[in-house]
Write a protein that holds these residues in place. Structure first.
Motif, PDB file in Angstrom:
ATOM      1  N   GLU A  38       0.860  -1.300   0.214  1.00 47.09           N
ATOM      2  CA  GLU A  38      -0.055   0.142   0.028  1.00 47.09           C
ATOM      3  C   GLU A  38       0.792   1.264  -0.184  1.00 47.09           C
ATOM      4  OE1 GLU A  38      -2.919   0.426   3.236  1.00 47.09           O
ATOM      5  OE2 GLU A  38      -3.610  -1.824   2.541  1.00 47.09           O
ATOM      6  N   GLN A  39       1.840   1.290   0.756  1.00 45.98           N
ATOM      7  CA  GLN A  39       2.487   2.549   1.170  1.00 45.98           C
ATOM      8  C   GLN A  39       4.028   2.572   0.723  1.00 45.98           C
ATOM      9  OE1 GLN A  39       0.188   2.812   5.274  1.00 45.98           O
ATOM     10  NE2 GLN A  39       2.435   2.653   5.297  1.00 45.98           N
ATOM     11  N   HIS A  42       9.657   2.468   1.984  1.00 43.53           N
ATOM     12  CA  HIS A  42      10.042   3.749   2.513  1.00 43.53           C
ATOM     13  C   HIS A  42       8.883   4.523   3.513  1.00 43.53           C
ATOM     14  CE1 HIS A  42      14.180   3.676   1.606  1.00 43.53           C
ATOM     15  NE2 HIS A  42      13.791   3.199   0.576  1.00 43.53           N
ATOM     16  N   GLY A  43       7.539   4.408   2.990  1.00 44.75           N
ATOM     17  CA  GLY A  43       6.520   4.863   3.613  1.00 44.75           C
ATOM     18  C   GLY A  43       6.003   4.273   4.708  1.00 44.75           C
ATOM     19  N   PHE A 120       3.955  -7.722  -6.823  1.00 42.25           N
ATOM     20  CA  PHE A 120       4.371  -6.287  -6.968  1.00 42.25           C
ATOM     21  C   PHE A 120       5.507  -5.604  -6.133  1.00 42.25           C
ATOM     22  CE2 PHE A 120       3.064  -1.927  -5.441  1.00 42.25           C
ATOM     23  CZ  PHE A 120       3.229  -1.268  -6.445  1.00 42.25           C
ATOM     24  N   SER A 124       8.658  -3.894  -7.040  1.00 42.67           N
ATOM     25  CA  SER A 124       8.887  -2.686  -6.772  1.00 42.67           C
ATOM     26  C   SER A 124      10.072  -2.149  -5.685  1.00 42.67           C
ATOM     27  CB  SER A 124       7.649  -1.871  -6.407  1.00 42.67           C
ATOM     28  OG  SER A 124       6.811  -2.527  -5.606  1.00 42.67           O
ATOM     29  N   ARG A 127      14.513  -1.908  -5.507  1.00 41.78           N
ATOM     30  CA  ARG A 127      15.616  -0.651  -5.118  1.00 41.78           C
ATOM     31  C   ARG A 127      15.951  -0.334  -3.596  1.00 41.78           C
ATOM     32  NH1 ARG A 127      10.222   3.624  -5.715  1.00 41.78           N
ATOM     33  NH2 ARG A 127       8.760   2.421  -4.352  1.00 41.78           N
ATOM     34  N   ARG A 171      13.156 -14.356 -21.676  1.00 40.41           N
ATOM     35  CA  ARG A 171      12.840 -13.067 -20.896  1.00 40.41           C
ATOM     36  C   ARG A 171      11.557 -12.634 -21.178  1.00 40.41           C
ATOM     37  NH1 ARG A 171      17.479  -9.161 -20.781  1.00 40.41           N
ATOM     38  NH2 ARG A 171      16.971  -9.022 -23.225  1.00 40.41           N
ATOM     39  N   THR A 175       8.413 -11.851 -18.594  1.00 42.88           N
ATOM     40  CA  THR A 175       7.659 -10.711 -18.518  1.00 42.88           C
ATOM     41  C   THR A 175       6.370 -10.893 -18.702  1.00 42.88           C
ATOM     42  OG1 THR A 175       9.726  -9.539 -19.598  1.00 42.88           O
ATOM     43  CG2 THR A 175       7.702  -8.296 -19.922  1.00 42.88           C
TER      44      THR A 175
ATOM     45  N   PHE B  36      10.437   9.925  -5.958  1.00 39.98           N
ATOM     46  CA  PHE B  36       9.387   9.097  -5.981  1.00 39.98           C
ATOM     47  C   PHE B  36      10.171   7.652  -6.497  1.00 39.98           C
ATOM     48  CE2 PHE B  36       5.672  12.136  -6.880  1.00 39.98           C
ATOM     49  CZ  PHE B  36       5.794  12.574  -5.324  1.00 39.98           C
ATOM     50  N   GLU B  38      13.110   6.715  -6.201  1.00 40.01           N
ATOM     51  CA  GLU B  38      13.988   6.079  -5.040  1.00 40.01           C
ATOM     52  C   GLU B  38      13.411   5.778  -3.767  1.00 40.01           C
ATOM     53  OE1 GLU B  38      17.420   8.647  -3.983  1.00 40.01           O
ATOM     54  OE2 GLU B  38      17.700   8.988  -6.091  1.00 40.01           O
ATOM     55  N   GLN B  39      12.247   6.635  -3.435  1.00 38.22           N
ATOM     56  CA  GLN B  39      11.623   6.179  -2.010  1.00 38.22           C
ATOM     57  C   GLN B  39      10.379   6.013  -2.117  1.00 38.22           C
ATOM     58  OE1 GLN B  39      14.648   9.681  -0.403  1.00 38.22           O
ATOM     59  NE2 GLN B  39      12.474   9.981  -0.371  1.00 38.22           N
ATOM     60  N   GLY B  40       9.546   6.078  -3.300  1.00 38.58           N
ATOM     61  CA  GLY B  40       8.306   6.111  -3.337  1.00 38.58           C
ATOM     62  C   GLY B  40       7.574   7.301  -3.004  1.00 38.58           C
ATOM     63  N   HIS B  42       4.883   7.590  -0.886  1.00 36.32           N
ATOM     64  CA  HIS B  42       4.695   7.801   0.624  1.00 36.32           C
ATOM     65  C   HIS B  42       5.959   8.018   1.277  1.00 36.32           C
ATOM     66  CE1 HIS B  42       0.546   7.064   0.427  1.00 36.32           C
ATOM     67  NE2 HIS B  42       0.519   6.172  -0.468  1.00 36.32           N
ATOM     68  N   GLY B  43       7.246   7.654   0.865  1.00 27.41           N
ATOM     69  CA  GLY B  43       8.353   7.822   1.542  1.00 27.41           C
ATOM     70  C   GLY B  43       9.096   9.248   1.436  1.00 27.41           C
ATOM     71  N   PHE B 120       8.692   3.459 -14.310  1.00 23.36           N
ATOM     72  CA  PHE B 120       8.610   2.799 -12.975  1.00 23.36           C
ATOM     73  C   PHE B 120       7.671   3.540 -12.111  1.00 23.36           C
ATOM     74  CE2 PHE B 120      10.369   2.330  -8.475  1.00 23.36           C
ATOM     75  CZ  PHE B 120       9.883   1.090  -8.231  1.00 23.36           C
ATOM     76  N   SER B 123       3.963   2.970 -13.284  1.00 19.95           N
ATOM     77  CA  SER B 123       3.340   1.843 -12.784  1.00 19.95           C
ATOM     78  C   SER B 123       3.314   1.417 -11.221  1.00 19.95           C
ATOM     79  CB  SER B 123       3.998   0.595 -13.554  1.00 19.95           C
ATOM     80  OG  SER B 123       5.292   0.287 -13.047  1.00 19.95           O
ATOM     81  N   SER B 124       4.291   1.889 -10.547  1.00 26.28           N
ATOM     82  CA  SER B 124       4.161   1.634  -8.973  1.00 26.28           C
ATOM     83  C   SER B 124       3.292   2.314  -8.398  1.00 26.28           C
ATOM     84  CB  SER B 124       5.756   1.442  -8.625  1.00 26.28           C
ATOM     85  OG  SER B 124       6.384   2.741  -8.673  1.00 26.28           O
ATOM     86  N   GLU B 125       3.045   3.460  -8.598  1.00 26.54           N
ATOM     87  CA  GLU B 125       2.502   4.623  -7.870  1.00 26.54           C
ATOM     88  C   GLU B 125       0.869   4.868  -8.404  1.00 26.54           C
ATOM     89  OE1 GLU B 125       3.366   4.941  -5.012  1.00 26.54           O
ATOM     90  OE2 GLU B 125       5.507   5.041  -4.965  1.00 26.54           O
ATOM     91  N   ARG B 127      -1.307   3.049  -7.267  1.00 26.26           N
ATOM     92  CA  ARG B 127      -1.904   2.951  -6.019  1.00 26.26           C
ATOM     93  C   ARG B 127      -2.197   4.263  -5.107  1.00 26.26           C
ATOM     94  NH1 ARG B 127       3.241   0.236  -2.923  1.00 26.26           N
ATOM     95  NH2 ARG B 127       4.759   1.798  -3.683  1.00 26.26           N
ATOM     96  N   THR B 175       2.794  -5.250 -22.557  1.00 29.27           N
ATOM     97  CA  THR B 175       3.425  -5.812 -21.513  1.00 29.27           C
ATOM     98  C   THR B 175       4.830  -5.972 -21.844  1.00 29.27           C
ATOM     99  OG1 THR B 175       1.634  -7.121 -20.519  1.00 29.27           O
ATOM    100  CG2 THR B 175       3.714  -7.848 -20.013  1.00 29.27           C
ATOM    101  N   LEU B 176       5.094  -6.700 -23.142  1.00 30.29           N
ATOM    102  CA  LEU B 176       6.615  -6.855 -23.596  1.00 30.29           C
ATOM    103  C   LEU B 176       7.430  -5.441 -23.693  1.00 30.29           C
ATOM    104  CD1 LEU B 176       8.418  -8.637 -25.406  1.00 30.29           C
ATOM    105  CD2 LEU B 176       7.400  -7.732 -27.408  1.00 30.29           C
ATOM    106  N   GLY B 179       7.837  -4.047 -19.989  1.00 29.83           N
ATOM    107  CA  GLY B 179       8.976  -4.607 -19.439  1.00 29.83           C
ATOM    108  C   GLY B 179      10.226  -4.262 -19.608  1.00 29.83           C
ATOM    109  N   TRP B 183      14.562  -4.041 -17.259  1.00 26.69           N
ATOM    110  CA  TRP B 183      15.784  -4.466 -17.557  1.00 26.69           C
ATOM    111  C   TRP B 183      16.954  -3.781 -18.346  1.00 26.69           C
ATOM    112  CZ3 TRP B 183      16.936  -5.940 -22.465  1.00 26.69           C
ATOM    113  CH2 TRP B 183      15.843  -6.039 -23.047  1.00 26.69           C
TER     114      TRP B 183
END
Lengths: 210, 210
Positions: A38-39, A42-43, A120, A124, A127, A171, A175, B36, B38-40, B42-43, B120, B123-125, B127, B175-176, B179, B183
């Motif tokens: 969720e966070q 680091h959060g 996920f 994610s 790092r 690969r 993916t 974001f 590096e730390q996301g 929320h971090g 990155f 796709s990761s944030e 949420r 997706t390909l 992805g 990498w």
């Protein structure tokens, strides 16, 4: 090591790699998984993790020395489950590269349908691992990738597959399977077996299979 | 809207979709992107973002009302760049589905090679976006996905492609391409043009092209 943090890489019975119940994580890791999902790492504080696990902060420190150790234990447990399912899937079939490819891809697909948060967080938060821990995690991930590459290469030798670039194709197969975690929903239009069939077809196309 | 936060969706000259210089982001967004990544979300604090941008905290608030507004502006700017490159790529070729597929895939591949942090964070944030902002972002993402699906479907009608499941195949193509961001390295063994050639072959295989 105290009970709560121990996680032995289990070898699954050969016919269990397709079955998914709720993940069997120690409660600290289960709480960390949902907080990180969720966070982010680091959060999230140790206090958040303790709260979610129904423990005090010292209670968490009784099991893990640091948030970093929790992240590592979680990420290693994710890879352990993935690898042990992959090995069980491969142990259930013959040596034919085509059969091995099919069960390995099916296993990867099912894992990424039913272990979405795990997938996920694992992808994610690489790092956020310290250098040494990251090396350890990446070795496990490379082991999984190598399983695919070996089978694709063997299939190119046997004539089951036809690709000029087995490593790139392998690969791309990974993916494709990993990507499922980002869109699959239990209540979505694709049933699990249907998803597996269609994506197995896509995976075979990537390696020049039939 | 103040200058620093404005970001007009630009239409690129048709021959510029292949060229990548450093991303042209307002400095607050550039700082937020690296924090974001590096730390996301929320971090990361507004103080972190201000520090990275060489501004005071009130200086950041002069441009954006909240960290959430910064995240939205960043994510929308990422999709704007992706979409405008896609449109420019498509505008550079004929109406043949095969040609359209090739340039669109090439554009998506190059974006995910040269805008890795952006991809990155986007796709990761997802949420971390509030419901309304998430809807806005997802609409842009769906627009990109629909471009691929439309071309794959047109190719199935014209006979350029042969897949029983154009929508699944089109998602696998996305997706390909996406992805690659996880990498690809500038100093890795695959040169950009080589990567594009090989992955174009893989993408064509996914849609049953030749």
């Amino acid at each position: 090591m105290p009970d709560d943090s121990s996680h032995d890489p289990q070898e699954l019975p050969h016919d269990d790699w397709r079955s998914y119940g709720p993940p069997q994580l120690p409660r600290v890791l289960e709480s960390a998984l949902s907080a990180f999902a969720e966070q982010g790492y680091h959060g999230t504080s140790i206090r958040d993790i303790a709260g979610g696990a129904g423990l005090s902060v010292p209670g968490v420190y009784h099991h893990y020395r640091s948030k970093q150790e929790i992240l590592l234990a979680l990420m290693v447990s994710v890879m352990d489950e993935l690898l042990s399912r992959s090995r069980a899937a491969l142990a259930s079939v013959s040596d034919r590269p085509e059969d091995r490819f099919d069960v390995l891809v099916e296993s990867l697909l099912r894992f990424h349908m039913f272990r979405r948060s795990q997938a996920f967080v694992a992808s994610s938060e690489i790092r956020s691992l310290d250098a040494e821990n990251r090396d350890r995690y990446v070795r496990l991930r490379d082991e999984q990738q190598q399983m695919i590459t070996d089978i694709v290469s063997a299939g190119c030798v046997s004539g089951d597959f036809a690709t000029a670039y087995p490593e790139d194709a392998a690969r791309a197969v990974a993916t494709l399977c990993v990507g499922v975690a980002s869109w699959y929903r239990d209540d979505g239009p694709l049933q699990p077996d249907q998803l597996v069939r269609r994506h197995l077809g896509l995976a075979r196309a990537l390696v020049g299979g039939t």
